[in-house]
Design an enzyme around this catalytic site. Sequence first.
Site, short mmCIF file in Angstrom:
data_model
loop_
_atom_site.label_atom_id
_atom_site.label_comp_id
_atom_site.label_asym_id
_atom_site.label_seq_id
_atom_site.Cartn_x
_atom_site.Cartn_y
_atom_site.Cartn_z
CE LYS A 2 -4.45 -1.51 1.65
NZ LYS A 2 -5.58 -1.28 2.53
CE LYS B 232 -6.04 -7.19 -1.50
NZ LYS B 232 -6.07 -6.79 -0.09
CE LYS C 224 -13.64 -2.40 0.64
NZ LYS C 224 -12.48 -2.77 1.45
P1 TYM Z 1 -10.67 -5.13 3.79
O1 TYM Z 1 -11.64 -4.04 4.00
O2 TYM Z 1 -9.52 -4.88 2.86
O3 TYM Z 1 -11.40 -6.43 3.28
C1 TYM Z 1 -12.50 -6.99 4.02
C2 TYM Z 1 -12.46 -8.49 3.93
O4 TYM Z 1 -12.47 -8.91 2.57
C3 TYM Z 1 -11.37 -9.78 2.33
N1 TYM Z 1 -10.88 -9.55 0.97
C4 TYM Z 1 -10.71 -10.51 0.06
N2 TYM Z 1 -10.91 -11.84 0.11
C5 TYM Z 1 -10.66 -12.54 -1.01
N3 TYM Z 1 -10.20 -11.99 -2.16
C6 TYM Z 1 -9.97 -10.65 -2.25
N4 TYM Z 1 -9.54 -10.12 -3.39
C7 TYM Z 1 -10.24 -9.85 -1.11
N5 TYM Z 1 -10.13 -8.52 -0.86
C8 TYM Z 1 -10.52 -8.36 0.42
C9 TYM Z 1 -10.33 -9.41 3.35
O5 TYM Z 1 -9.43 -10.48 3.59
C10 TYM Z 1 -11.18 -9.09 4.55
O6 TYM Z 1 -11.50 -10.27 5.25
N6 TYM Z 1 -7.83 -5.02 7.88
C11 TYM Z 1 -9.04 -5.52 7.32
C12 TYM Z 1 -10.28 -5.11 8.09
C13 TYM Z 1 -10.21 -5.34 9.56
C14 TYM Z 1 -10.39 -6.58 10.25
C15 TYM Z 1 -10.27 -6.28 11.62
C16 TYM Z 1 -10.63 -7.87 9.81
C17 TYM Z 1 -10.01 -4.39 10.50
N7 TYM Z 1 -10.04 -4.95 11.74
C18 TYM Z 1 -10.38 -7.28 12.58
C19 TYM Z 1 -10.74 -8.87 10.79
C20 TYM Z 1 -10.60 -8.56 12.15
C21 TYM Z 1 -9.20 -4.99 5.91
O7 TYM Z 1 -8.65 -3.98 5.54
O8 TYM Z 1 -10.10 -5.65 5.18
#
Ligand code: TYM
Length: 332
Positions: free
Chosen positions: A111, A194, A197
């Site tokens: 990032k 990957k 968004k």
């Molecule tokens: P975020 O917002 O990037 O994504 C949310 C969830 O979607 C999953 N994900 C994917 N899974 C499969 N293929 C993809 N291309 C893909 N893109 C995203 C992510 O693995 C995630 O599960 N840091 C985290 C959010 C967070 C969190 C937490 C998660 C904050 N605190 C505590 C679990 C527990 C994040 O940025 O997810």
Amino acid sequence: MSRIFSGIQPSGIPTLGNYLGAIRNWVALQQEPDCIWCVVDLHAITAFQDPSVLRQNTREMAAVLMACGIDPDRHILFLQSAVRAHAQLAWIFNCIARLGWLNRMTQFKDKAGKDRENASAGLYVYPNLMAADIMAYHATRVPVGDDQRQHLELANDIAQKFNHDYGIEFFKPIEPLILGPAPRVMSLRDGTKKMSKSDPSDQSRINLNDDADTIALKIRRAKTDPEPLPSEPAGLEGRPEARNLVGIYAALEGTDHAAVLREHGGKGFGPFKESLTDLIVDRLAPIAAETARRLADPGGLDSTLRNGAARAAAIADPIVTEVERVVGFLQS
Ligand code: TYM
């Protein structure tokens, strides 16, 4: 007691990757008694967000989650910024985590990119806040996509060091739940990246609110190779784009790679892409319609989220107060 916690950033419209890697698995886990789902707006501002866009995206994310089947009555759905305990515990974890640990985080490297000096300090300590999100609730099971695995390992390192430094068995180990045939959905333009968004190319992803024509166009243009589909999963080796499309199909159909290839193996990508488009449209259209219906009532949405925050705070506040007492804060 084995509480489930997970979060998602309101940094844009959720993608098919978010849906297959996370949201869909959250919905299935709701048969368990104790789930907490969080829209992590504190995480979102680690990269600048226009305030009015952030407000809009936050409501939209909450609406999408409910449209996908997240149940805010049986379980808890809330905004991270509405529960102070997250930021309070994250500060303490900033003082537990080591720079060496954070330096190994591949997501920060991706990032921050080449302009590392210009990344926010928040982006760097982001995994500590994520650890705090989970541990403020003593949650032990965390359903995520494969890209979050390293952050959960770091959360476990923080838990262990906290317990060790203060000589107390306070935090329990966290178990990542990385589920389904599509734990890492890849970009439609590049099978080694990957789906995200924040990718500058909208053609690289399916957004959960894309209409049927947009989905058809994106899938038709999705990168593939010239060979027909193999008839067994071993034949997907070294073919990341083919593997990705087959994984998406399997996840949406509720089956696995082998079953999809039994049906479509030997065909070219043309007919397979048509079936895949039909399947995606069929699954996403009701979600988009339900999201729009919920967004038409912003007052109702906000009140659901406020109620969720009150229930979340009732769990997290006493836990974080106890942590503050353990570290030696006098008034806790
Ligand atoms: P975020 O917002 O990037 O994504 C949310 C969830 O979607 C999953 N994900 C994917 N899974 C499969 N293929 C993809 N291309 C893909 N893109 C995203 C992510 O693995 C995630 O599960 N840091 C985290 C959010 C967070 C969190 C937490 C998660 C904050 N605190 C505590 C679990 C527990 C994040 O940025 O997810």
